[in-house]
Motif scaffolding. Sequence first.
Motif, short mmCIF file in Angstrom:
data_model
loop_
_atom_site.label_atom_id
_atom_site.label_comp_id
_atom_site.label_asym_id
_atom_site.label_seq_id
_atom_site.Cartn_x
_atom_site.Cartn_y
_atom_site.Cartn_z
N THR A 15 -12.32 40.94 113.85
CA THR A 15 -13.54 41.73 114.51
C THR A 15 -12.84 42.48 115.73
O THR A 15 -12.07 41.93 116.43
CB THR A 15 -14.69 40.70 114.96
N VAL A 16 -13.10 43.78 115.60
CA VAL A 16 -12.76 44.76 116.72
C VAL A 16 -14.13 45.16 117.40
O VAL A 16 -15.00 45.51 116.93
CB VAL A 16 -12.19 46.06 115.94
N LEU A 17 -14.07 44.51 118.62
CA LEU A 17 -15.07 44.93 119.83
C LEU A 17 -15.16 46.23 120.11
O LEU A 17 -14.22 46.97 119.97
CB LEU A 17 -15.13 43.63 120.90
N ASP A 63 -15.07 43.16 104.27
CA ASP A 63 -14.92 41.76 103.84
C ASP A 63 -13.70 41.22 104.69
O ASP A 63 -13.58 40.14 105.04
CB ASP A 63 -14.89 41.51 102.42
N THR A 64 -12.92 42.14 105.28
CA THR A 64 -11.68 41.89 106.19
C THR A 64 -11.91 42.40 107.48
O THR A 64 -11.69 41.57 108.42
CB THR A 64 -10.35 42.88 105.73
N VAL A 65 -12.68 43.51 107.85
CA VAL A 65 -12.53 43.77 109.05
C VAL A 65 -14.19 44.28 109.67
O VAL A 65 -14.68 45.06 108.73
CB VAL A 65 -11.88 45.05 109.53
N ARG A 66 -14.38 43.81 110.79
CA ARG A 66 -15.76 44.14 111.05
C ARG A 66 -15.67 44.76 112.52
O ARG A 66 -15.07 44.64 113.60
CB ARG A 66 -16.74 42.87 111.54
N TRP A 67 -16.28 46.37 112.55
CA TRP A 67 -15.99 47.13 113.69
C TRP A 67 -17.31 47.27 114.39
O TRP A 67 -18.40 47.34 113.85
CB TRP A 67 -15.74 48.72 113.38
N LYS A 72 -13.42 52.69 112.97
CA LYS A 72 -11.91 52.67 113.25
C LYS A 72 -11.25 54.16 114.15
O LYS A 72 -10.12 53.90 114.60
CB LYS A 72 -11.15 52.41 111.91
N PHE A 73 -12.33 54.85 114.21
CA PHE A 73 -11.81 56.23 114.62
C PHE A 73 -12.23 56.30 116.14
O PHE A 73 -12.19 57.20 116.91
CB PHE A 73 -12.39 57.64 114.03
N THR A 74 -12.88 55.19 116.75
CA THR A 74 -13.70 55.15 118.08
C THR A 74 -12.61 54.60 118.95
O THR A 74 -12.45 53.26 118.84
CB THR A 74 -14.83 54.58 117.97
N TRP A 75 -11.87 55.19 119.89
CA TRP A 75 -11.02 54.61 120.83
C TRP A 75 -11.33 55.11 122.18
O TRP A 75 -10.43 54.96 123.02
CB TRP A 75 -9.62 54.87 120.50
N GLN A 76 -12.24 55.85 122.39
CA GLN A 76 -12.54 56.34 123.64
C GLN A 76 -14.17 55.83 124.27
O GLN A 76 -14.92 55.83 123.10
CB GLN A 76 -12.62 57.99 123.86
#
Length: 80
Positions: A15-17, A63-67, A72-76
């Motif tokens: 999970t990427v918060l 099934d592998t990564v939850r954003w 995945k392009f949100t870094w700001q």
Amino acid sequence: MTESSSPYMSSPRVTVLAVQPGDPPFRIVEVDGEVVGTATSMTDVILIASEAGVSIHDLDDLDTVRWVGGGKFTWQEPHW
């Protein structure tokens, strides 16, 4: 309700918060519900997951990564 009519709910290991303020901004990465690191890029997410024993072959695989709070392009941080 039978199993075939119930919706499929994936339980991804990674999970990427949402983006956190900082210089540079970062996202907290969890594996199996445990905080394992902070990422400032997609590459960081792959490396952190790998160090925790999870191989990511596709960052779009739900099934592998939850954003959370952006993909995945949100870094700001959002500028409202």
